[in-house]
Write an enzyme that holds these catalytic residues in place. Structure first.
Site, short mmCIF file in Angstrom:
data_model
loop_
_atom_site.label_atom_id
_atom_site.label_comp_id
_atom_site.label_asym_id
_atom_site.label_seq_id
_atom_site.Cartn_x
_atom_site.Cartn_y
_atom_site.Cartn_z
N TYR A 1 24.11 13.20 34.79
CA TYR A 1 22.97 13.47 34.08
C TYR A 1 23.32 12.14 32.91
O TYR A 1 22.40 11.50 32.46
CB TYR A 1 22.67 14.54 33.60
CG TYR A 1 21.89 14.84 32.37
CD1 TYR A 1 20.49 15.07 32.97
CD2 TYR A 1 22.06 14.91 31.18
CE1 TYR A 1 19.50 15.43 31.95
CE2 TYR A 1 21.04 15.13 30.13
CZ TYR A 1 19.88 15.28 30.71
OH TYR A 1 18.68 15.48 29.65
N SER B 1 19.35 10.92 25.76
CA SER B 1 19.95 12.36 25.57
C SER B 1 21.36 12.29 24.72
O SER B 1 21.96 11.24 24.87
CB SER B 1 20.33 13.10 26.62
OG SER B 1 21.35 14.30 26.69
#
Ligand SMILES: NC(=O)c1ccc[n+]([C@@H]2O[C@H](COP(=O)([O-])OP(=O)(O)OC[C@H]3O[C@@H](n4cnc5c(N)ncnc54)[C@H](O)[C@@H]3O)[C@@H](O)[C@H]2O)c1
Length: 261
Positions: free
Chosen positions: A156, A143
């Site tokens: 995350y 990501s």
């Protein structure tokens, strides 16, 4: 097209979103796709839809947080086609939007199990097969969060940063076996994950996301899938250890936001 003709691909989190787009694109390129997800009805229907379009697809229940599920998915793929050419570690969950000190221990452990330990387990199951074949391509979905800071997403981002570091390590270690390991860092993509976040974190979020991408919009799952097809294909035979950003320029430049008096 047939960039992946004769190849077998395992994709986790393939019932929806980016994972489904990757499964569809790889199947359209001739791969036999073995799709895993916890959403059994959706995954079964997705694989059936691909078969109805004349493509080779099968679905198996797979919770990537369960060691036996991901091992079983990869074993099923190897058993049904006799080989495993591509593994896409895609499944992940978004727990965030809170300061790290408000995150509960069980939320942390769950996020790490689904977003990071799953990559370890997927690679652990796939690598011996790929090493035996002297060929394979592993693609880990990371990501932009691993590259930039954003309020509320420490856990995350930590998991995705670790995925990129593991990708690099494995590329070095298994390159001599002709096993390539790369990651993709998407920017904001139009998927159920973000629909859910936008609904939860309030209106205006989507507009803020659009403003973060110099290209002036968020991305589509098919645009990430195209990058995955490339990395999986023999055309990327000399490409390993990279993190391919598919992010509309988000990480290219910190954006100047004019001060509103
Ligand atoms: N959407 C984005 O903007 C974006 C941005 C950067 C990175 N990513 C990454 O892309 C990947 C896909 O994200 P998405 O937006 O398509 O997500 P999504 O939530 O839209 O879809 C994820 C799929 O994974 C499945 N899944 C969830 N938990 C699972 C588990 N434990 N085991 C197996 N399957 C499980 C879901 O059922 C769903 O089908 C993730 O790794 C995510 O972190 C997404």
């Amino acid at each position: 097209m047939s960039r992946l003709l004769g190849k077998t691909a395992v994709i986790t989190g393939a019932a929806d979103g980016i994972g489904y787009a990757i499964a569809k694109a790889m199947a359209a390129e001739g791969a036999h796709v073995v799709m895993g997800d916890i959403a059994d009805d959706k995954g079964t229907a997705a694989a059936a839809g691909l078969r109805a379009a004349g493509l080779r697809a099968e679905f198996h229940h797979c919770d990537v947080a369960e060691a036996s599920d991901i091992g079983g998915l990869i074993a099923a793929a190897a058993a049904s086609s006799g080989r495993l050419d591509i593994l896409v570690n895609n499944a992940a969950i978004a727990i965030g939007g809170m300061p790290i000190y408000e995150m509960m221990d069980d939320e942390w452990h769950h996020l790490i199990a689904v977003n990071l330990t799953s990559v370890f387990r997927g690679c652990k199951a796939a690598l011996p097969i790929m090493i035996r074949q002297k060929a394979g391509s592993i693609i880990n979905i990371a990501s932009v969060q691993a590259h930039i800071g954003l309020d509320g997403w420490t856990a995350y981002a930590g998991a995705k940063g670790a995925v990129i570091a593991m990708t690099r390590q494995m590329a070095v270690e298994f390159g001599p076996h002709n096993v390539r390991v790369n990651s993709i860092s998407p920017g904001t993509i139009n998927t159920p994950m973000n629909e859910e976040l936008a609904a939860r974190l309030g209106p205006g979020l989507m507009q803020s996301w659009v403003g973060m991408h110099p290209i002036g919009r968020i991305g589509e799952p098919a645009e990430v899938a195209e990058a995955a097809v490339y990395l999986a294909s023999d055309l990327a035979g000399f490409t390993t250890g990279i993190d391919l950003k598919v992010d509309g320029g988000l990480t290219a430049l910190p954006r100047f936001i004019p001060h509103q008096a």
